[in-house]
Scaffold this active site. Structure first.
Site, PDB file in Angstrom:
ATOM      1  N   SER A 252       0.845  -1.184   0.000  1.00 52.78           N
ATOM      2  CA  SER A 252       0.000   0.000   0.000  1.00 52.78           C
ATOM      3  C   SER A 252       0.883   1.237   0.000  1.00 52.78           C
ATOM      4  O   SER A 252       2.105   1.140   0.036  1.00 52.78           O
ATOM      5  CB  SER A 252      -0.901  -0.004   1.234  1.00 52.78           C
ATOM      6  OG  SER A 252      -0.101   0.190   2.381  1.00 52.78           O
ATOM      7  N   LYS A 253       0.235   2.374  -0.002  1.00 49.99           N
ATOM      8  CA  LYS A 253       0.924   3.672  -0.066  1.00 49.99           C
ATOM      9  C   LYS A 253       2.070   3.792   0.940  1.00 49.99           C
ATOM     10  O   LYS A 253       3.077   4.428   0.657  1.00 49.99           O
ATOM     11  CB  LYS A 253      -0.076   4.806   0.211  1.00 49.99           C
ATOM     12  CG  LYS A 253      -0.930   5.119  -0.991  1.00 49.99           C
ATOM     13  CD  LYS A 253      -0.229   6.096  -1.912  1.00 49.99           C
ATOM     14  CE  LYS A 253      -0.762   5.981  -3.324  1.00 49.99           C
ATOM     15  NZ  LYS A 253       0.275   6.024  -4.339  1.00 49.99           N
ATOM     16  N   ARG A 254       1.858   3.185   2.124  1.00 50.59           N
ATOM     17  CA  ARG A 254       2.893   3.365   3.149  1.00 50.59           C
ATOM     18  C   ARG A 254       4.209   2.685   2.750  1.00 50.59           C
ATOM     19  O   ARG A 254       5.248   2.945   3.337  1.00 50.59           O
ATOM     20  CB  ARG A 254       2.394   2.896   4.523  1.00 50.59           C
ATOM     21  CG  ARG A 254       2.311   1.428   4.695  1.00 50.59           C
ATOM     22  CD  ARG A 254       1.467   1.049   5.908  1.00 50.59           C
ATOM     23  NE  ARG A 254       0.937  -0.286   5.718  1.00 50.59           N
ATOM     24  CZ  ARG A 254       1.568  -1.393   6.050  1.00 50.59           C
ATOM     25  NH1 ARG A 254       2.753  -1.331   6.598  1.00 50.59           N
ATOM     26  NH2 ARG A 254       1.023  -2.567   5.832  1.00 50.59           N
ATOM     27  N   GLY A 256       5.454   3.119  -0.179  1.00 52.46           N
ATOM     28  CA  GLY A 256       6.030   3.948  -1.244  1.00 52.46           C
ATOM     29  C   GLY A 256       5.140   3.939  -2.473  1.00 52.46           C
ATOM     30  O   GLY A 256       3.922   3.786  -2.347  1.00 52.46           O
TER      31      GLY A 256
END
Ligand code: GLU
Length: 489
Positions: A252-254, A256
């Site tokens: 996910s976004k966390r 990168g």
């Protein structure tokens, strides 16, 4: 297997995620390997979250990766429409058919009743499923209630018994229908359930193999029941693993960048992204890691797709991207890095940019790194730090600087071809040797004099690409420092 038909079925509720791109890639590889057809179906039934601009960006990203579909909303085809939002009449016809054959029934239960039922079942430790109250209604009674204005959903009458299928990646999988209640296929808002629409679509589009993420395994039992009820032949299924971050969590976004567009913008090549995504759960059976899309197509084998979770490894993608960057011709690389240089305020003319490209090529991981490495061709060196002065202060450095200045002054072009730059440098080396100065001793001071830095591209690139006037100005500055230091020159 020449009549293989597969589909990639994204929901246009966001841009193309690398996980979905991997699904598209496996579909592409399977279709192309078997000389089959790849269909793009846009699953835009979630009207609130679906947007046409996302569909367009997904198509654009697929094209960028080289994964164009043979049929789809952008190119048409014999089994369209290819957007679910345009297929309501087909879904409606299927609902009628299931109602007529007794495989589906109208349900008039209110949300309050269903909520109460669920609470009771949970309190009794039971799996919440619909209790089939409306199954008892006759078709005539249901028709009358609808005619009198009552709202109804349509539920699928789930048959008893196990459902088994042989997944091409996971092997045999069995679900017991006891845990599957009669599910809604047509909602009161007129919408159709995903599990139902997908079956009408896959059957109508003659899909032979469904290749998708393993988050859809649990949907497969419902879909197989629907095929059976509709009298349609079910496709084969292959559920690949999902991509996880190094910490084990779903990517996910966390972790990168996660969308194909982000990787493109950072300066990754589609060949590297495709190569990397293919290797996430598959290998050619030997230790080769660099494979082109064509090679992947010819070697792809679903039987070698691993079912273990795929761990996203940015270092490996970076390594592959570097390998593909190294293969580019200087003119190509120059075009790729131009926007990144421009954005960083580094402007070079075309010829100079090609020299800069060749100079920084061995160092690049992504095109986005170009400005950091190219900076040396634009900056004015700052030769005041004492460490720099020390570096300049090598015996013979002043002679080398003067020889280079002489060689440059004897020429009238501003930039030099790489061959010419090599010759100039050889001339300086020869001149030094004649005077008993070792070539090695002068390379570092030369570099520091020309760039203010003790590392960077090879000297002949600097001589070719920095520009004669700048080279001369820097050499004179350095000679001035040396004169201050001890009056050597
Ligand atoms: N639209 C679904 C998704 O984006 C895919 C459904 C399918 O492949 O069956 O996850």
């Amino acid at each position: 297997m020449t009549d293989v038909r597969v589909r990639f079925a994204p929901s246009p509720t966001g841009t193309l995620h690398i996980g979905s791109a991997r699904t598209a890639l496996y579909n592409h590889l399977f279709a192309r390997h078997h000389g089959g057809t790849l269909v793009l179906r846009v699953e835009d039934t979630d009207l609130k979250r679906s947007r046409r601009e996302y569909e367009l960006s997904i198509v654009r990203d697929l094209h960028w990766l080289g994964l164009q579909a043979d049929e789809g909303p952008d190119v048409g085809g014999p089994y369209g429409p290819y957007r679910q939002s345009e297929r309501a009449p087909l879904y409606q016809a299927g609902v009628e058919k299931l109602l007529e054959s007794g495989h589906a029934y109208h349900c008039f239960c209110t949300q309050e009743r269903l909520d109460g039922l669920k609470a009771q079942q949970l309190a009794a430790g039971l799996m919440p499923t619909y209790d089939r109250l409306c199954r008892e209604l006759t078709a005539e009674a249901a028709k009358e209630r609808i005619a009198s204005g009552e709202e109804a959903t349509v539920r699928f009458f789930v048959p008893q018994g196990d459902v088994t299928f042989d997944d091409l990646i996971h092997g045999p999988i069995t679900f017991s229908s006891d845990v599957i209640g009669d599910f809604i296929i047509h909602r009161t808002d007129g919408g159709f359930a995903y599990n139902y629409a997908v079956v009408i679509d896959d059957a109508g589009m003659h899909v032979t193999h469904v290749v998708r993420g393993e988050d859809h395994i649990s949907n497969t039992a419902r879909q197989l029941m629907l095929y059976e009820a509709l009298g349609e032949e079910a496709p084969h299924y292959a559920h690949h693993s999902l991509i996880h971050g190094a910490d084990g969590g779903k990517l996910s976004k966390r972790h990168g960048a996660t969308s194909i567009g982000e990787f493109r913008d950072m300066g990754y090549l589609p060949s590297a992204v495709v190569n990397y995504l293919a290797l996430l759960s598959w290998s050619p059976g030997d230790d080769r890691e660099k494979l082109t899309l064509e090679e992947l197509v010819s070697e792809f084998d679903m039987a070698r797709v691993s079912k273990s979770a795929a761990i996203f490894d940015l270092d490996k993608l970076n390594w592959l991207n570097g390998l593909y960057i190294r293969e580019l011709a200087a003119e190509e690389l120059s075009e790729y890095i131009r926007p990144y240089l421009h954005e960083a305020g580094l402007e070079f003319d075309e010829g100079q940019r090609e020299i800069v490209s060749a100079a920084i090529q061995p160092k690049l991981v992504t095109f986005g790194d170009a400005p950091i490495h190219a900076q040396v061709f634009a900056d004015e060196p700052i030769l005041t730090a004492s460490s720099h002065l020390e570096a300049l202060d090598e015996p013979g450095a002043d002679i080398a600087f003067a020889l280079l200045a002489e060689a440059l002054e004897a020429r009238d072009s501003e930039y030099f071809a790489l061959e010419q730059a090599r010759m100039i440098l050889a001339q300086v080396g020869d001149g030094c040797r004649e005077r008993g100065i070792k070539g090695k001793a002068i390379f570092k001071p030369l570099r520091v004099a020309l760039t203010g830095c003790d590392h960077g591209p090879e000297l002949f690139y600097l001589i070719a690409g920095l520009g004669r006037s700048r080279l001369l100005a820097r050499l004179h500055t350095a000679l001035g420092y040396l004169a201050q230091l001890g009056g050597r020159s």
